[in-house]
Enzyme design. Structure first.
Site, short mmCIF file in Angstrom:
data_model
loop_
_atom_site.label_atom_id
_atom_site.label_comp_id
_atom_site.label_asym_id
_atom_site.label_seq_id
_atom_site.Cartn_x
_atom_site.Cartn_y
_atom_site.Cartn_z
N SER A 80 0.81 -1.22 0.00
CA SER A 80 0.00 0.00 0.00
C SER A 80 0.84 1.28 0.00
O SER A 80 1.63 1.51 -0.91
CB SER A 80 -0.93 -0.07 1.21
N ASP A 97 -3.30 6.27 -3.03
CA ASP A 97 -2.12 5.70 -2.39
C ASP A 97 -1.53 4.63 -3.33
O ASP A 97 -2.04 4.41 -4.43
CB ASP A 97 -2.41 5.17 -0.98
N ASP A 155 -1.53 1.44 -3.71
CA ASP A 155 -2.31 0.34 -4.29
C ASP A 155 -3.73 0.79 -4.63
O ASP A 155 -4.61 -0.04 -4.88
CB ASP A 155 -2.31 -0.89 -3.37
N ASP A 179 -6.31 2.12 -2.96
CA ASP A 179 -7.53 1.91 -2.18
C ASP A 179 -7.86 3.10 -1.28
O ASP A 179 -8.81 3.04 -0.51
CB ASP A 179 -7.49 0.58 -1.38
N SER A 184 -1.32 1.93 18.54
CA SER A 184 -1.44 1.70 17.10
C SER A 184 -1.51 0.20 16.83
O SER A 184 -0.89 -0.60 17.52
CB SER A 184 -0.22 2.30 16.40
N THR A 218 -0.53 -0.89 13.90
CA THR A 218 0.43 -1.12 12.82
C THR A 218 1.85 -0.68 13.15
O THR A 218 2.76 -0.89 12.36
CB THR A 218 -0.01 -0.37 11.55
N ARG A 255 -0.77 6.27 19.69
CA ARG A 255 -1.17 7.46 18.93
C ARG A 255 -1.96 8.40 19.82
O ARG A 255 -2.82 7.97 20.59
CB ARG A 255 -2.05 7.07 17.75
#
Ligand code: NG1
Ligand code: ZN
Length: 591
Positions: free
Chosen positions: A83, A295, A297, A299, A519, A521, A526
């Site tokens: 991504s 972005d 990819d 999406d 987060s 990821t 955050r």
């Protein structure tokens, strides 16, 4: 009792797994060995890390997709992409039969399989086969797609090797956007009802719907039809060109960052524009030009323009959801259709958007945890569910009943012109949308059609409401799992005292709101804050970061939001710089 059931199941694979297959898996897997000790986790967006670490993961995801296909008796998708991450990363995610994200139990299987050491691989496979009682004699089919990264070709070959090792059939779509592969899987499993499972089928379904919608726009000048698109140097640019060739000049697109020169996602793309709040490099725009960024990819999508004073204006996922839901609500009234419409957001949605939707538009608003699968599920509860993350990932879902009512009305001959027009517009809106997942190309066509039909400029769209100034920061702590949240991540229940501290800080500012969450990821916490001025939002974010650092085991320095606002990254120590808001910075574990 329990023990005898288990031992019975353990025998299953021997009866159902043909002899030759075992040898084949062993042979093939030795060509895609796992580096000992490497641990990765299947998260909201599958596995994602440096491409060099992913060969064995890809092979194993090919194996898993084949098992999933046998289990569901349906075609499964495997998309190779990272991504918006940098070019040197890559990733993979599985797509379930109706084009949706992989179900949660199988995310756990994916993680187990990925982390199994080489010599245990067969046992791990048998374990999944046993637990899910998979009949290995059944046929299996897997669709595979990839983005434009240099590593994607060999990694998607590793996926195909995995599929073939377990006797599955494959169809390699080559270079496609992530949402295109989701679309193909859904078309295949709905036996063509959703559309034809080819790129040509995708292009023609979406563009026919767009052309039908734009017939309802009054005469537009070439300027009004003009859109600048930043393709993030990714797969979105070539795929948009294919769609464009079907659009009969109803949309005049100038594509920048099309991959011919620049580096993927570098200083461009939806994530860069959203996080940096500035236009991408590589796009020459004049004040008032309507622009959007995909972005890597394709999406996600965000829109933007600069005004005559050179100020940058961002129209993010919240503004997109507002435009689409307003349009749909008006059409429902004109069509006389009683369908329940809702907008699904996350805690990151700007407070102004929520207030506008609830108070002015009188639309139901739901807030879910971060991650599109949560939004997707919540949206399924309504006749029409419009869901968008603030970062521009989203789509619209129509229930079966809603689609049937729209189709019926569109066919009806005994209704007045206004109802008929609204019904046809709704019908084409359904067709232009990729309901399987957020899709930059499909979202873009819908937004362009709405602006054209409503005769609206990007400035008028932007003026629907004004965003509250906001700030996102991140804080490194020794174990981010100490932060537990409730109320769709808007309140912290642990560690003790943190939520009280946040409440106390929020009270100091006007129109203020703040929340913290670990987060999913990155290994950070955050922090989000919004308030009536940028200074207040920055100060609140900074103070909340200090509270997190103090109460949740902070490590290193806490970054001052003000430093970030004026001169991002400069004169900070390396440690402080790594605490800067840069949510999709390269990281070495998957998600
Ligand atoms: P985390 O890292 O859990 O905040 C980020 C995005 C999500 C979603 C996922 C998956 C923000 C604040 N968070 O999740 O919206 O897109 O990545 O890609 O944008
Ligand atoms: Zn993406």
């Amino acid at each position: 009792m329990r023990a005898s059931c288990t031992s019975l199941l353990l025998k299953l694979p021997l009866r159902f797994w043909p002899e030759g297959a075992i040898t084949k898996v062993l042979e093939k897997s030795s060509l895609h060995p796992k580096p000992a000790g490497l641990v990765l986790q299947y998260g909201t967006a599958g596995f994602r890390t440096n491409a060099k670490q992913l060969d064995h993961i890809m092979f194993r995801m090919g194996l898993l997709a084949t098992l999933r296909s046998r289990k569901t008796k349906a075609t499964i998708g495997v998309m190779v992409t990272a991504s918006h991450n940098p070019e040197e990363d890559n990733g993979v995610k599985l797509i379930d039969p109706m084009g949706e994200m992989l179900t949660a139990t199988w995310e756990d299987f994916a993680t187990q399989l990925a982390n199994t050491e080489q010599k245990e691989l067969l046992a791990a496979l048998k374990d999944i086969i046993n637990k899910e009682a998979i009949n290995m004699k059944l046929e299996a089919e897997v669709f595979v797609g990839k983005d434009t990264r240099s590593s994607s070709a060999s990694l998607s070959q590793a996926v195909l090797d995995g599929v073939h090792a377990l006797g599955g059939q494959s169809k390699d779509y080559g270079l496609v956007t992530t949402p295109q592969l989701h679309y193909m899987v859904c078309c295949q499993n709905s036996h063509g009802q959703y559309g034809e499972a080819t790129v040509e089928g995708y292009c023609s379904k979406l563009s026919q719907a767009f052309l039908a919608l734009s017939k309802n726009a009054s005469n537009r000048t070439d300027d009004q039809k003009h859109l600048f698109v930043d393709g993030a140097n990714g797969i979105g640019a070539p795929k948009l060109r294919e769609v464009e060739s079907h659009l009969k000049k109803q949309l005049q697109i100038s594509i920048f960052n099309d991959g011919s020169r620049g580096k993927l996602n570098h200083q461009c793309g939806a994530d860069f524009v959203k996080v940096q709040q500035k236009p991408p490099t590589g796009v020459e725009i004049s004040p008032g030009d309507r622009c959007c960024s995909f972005d890597g990819d394709a999406d996600r999508i965000v829109y933007y323009y600069t005004d005559s004073r050179g100020f940058f204006h961002l129209l993010d996922g919240d503004k997109i959801a507002t435009l689409i839901s307003t349009f749909l609500k008006e059409l429902l009234v004109q069509a006389g259709l009683d369908l329940k419409i809702a907008v699904v957001q996350t805690a990151y949605a700007n407070g102004s958007s929520t207030r506008y939707l609830e108070d002015t538009m009188k639309v139901i608003v739901r807030c879910t945890k971060t991650g599109v699968k949560h939004l997707h599920h919540a949206a399924q509860e309504f006749d029409i569910g419009v869901y968008f993350e603030a970062n521009g990932h989203g789509t619209v879902l129509f229930s079966k009943t809603a689609e049937e009512k729209v189709q019926l009305l569109a066919k009806s001959t005994n209704i007045n012109d206004e109802r008929k027009r609204a019904a046809l517009l709704l019908q084409n809106t359904v067709n232009v949308i990729n309901q399987t997942v957020g899709d930059a190309i499909s979202d873009m066509l819908l937004i362009e059609a709405i602006l054209a039909i409503k005769g609206m400029t990007v400035q008028q769209w932007d003026a629907i409401y004004s965003d509250l100034p906001n700030r996102q920061l991140k804080v490194t702590v020794s174990d981010r799992r100490v932060i537990e949240t409730t109320d769709a991540e808007r309140r912290a229940v642990s560690p003790a005292g943190l939520q009280e501290a946040i409440d106390g800080l929020v009270k100091k500012y006007k129109q203020a709101r703040s929340f913290v969450r670990p987060s999913g990821t990155e290994d950070v916490v955050r922090v989000y804050a919004e308030a009536d001025s940028q200074e207040s939002a920055d100060a609140l974010a900074h103070e909340v970061s200090l509270a997190v650092h103090r109460l949740a085991g902070g490590v290193g320095l806490v970054q001052n939001a003000a430093a970030r606002s004026h001169n991002p990254g400069s004169d900070l120590s390396p440690l402080a710089s790594c605490l800067l808001q840069d949510p999709f910075k390269n990281f070495t574990f998957g998600f």
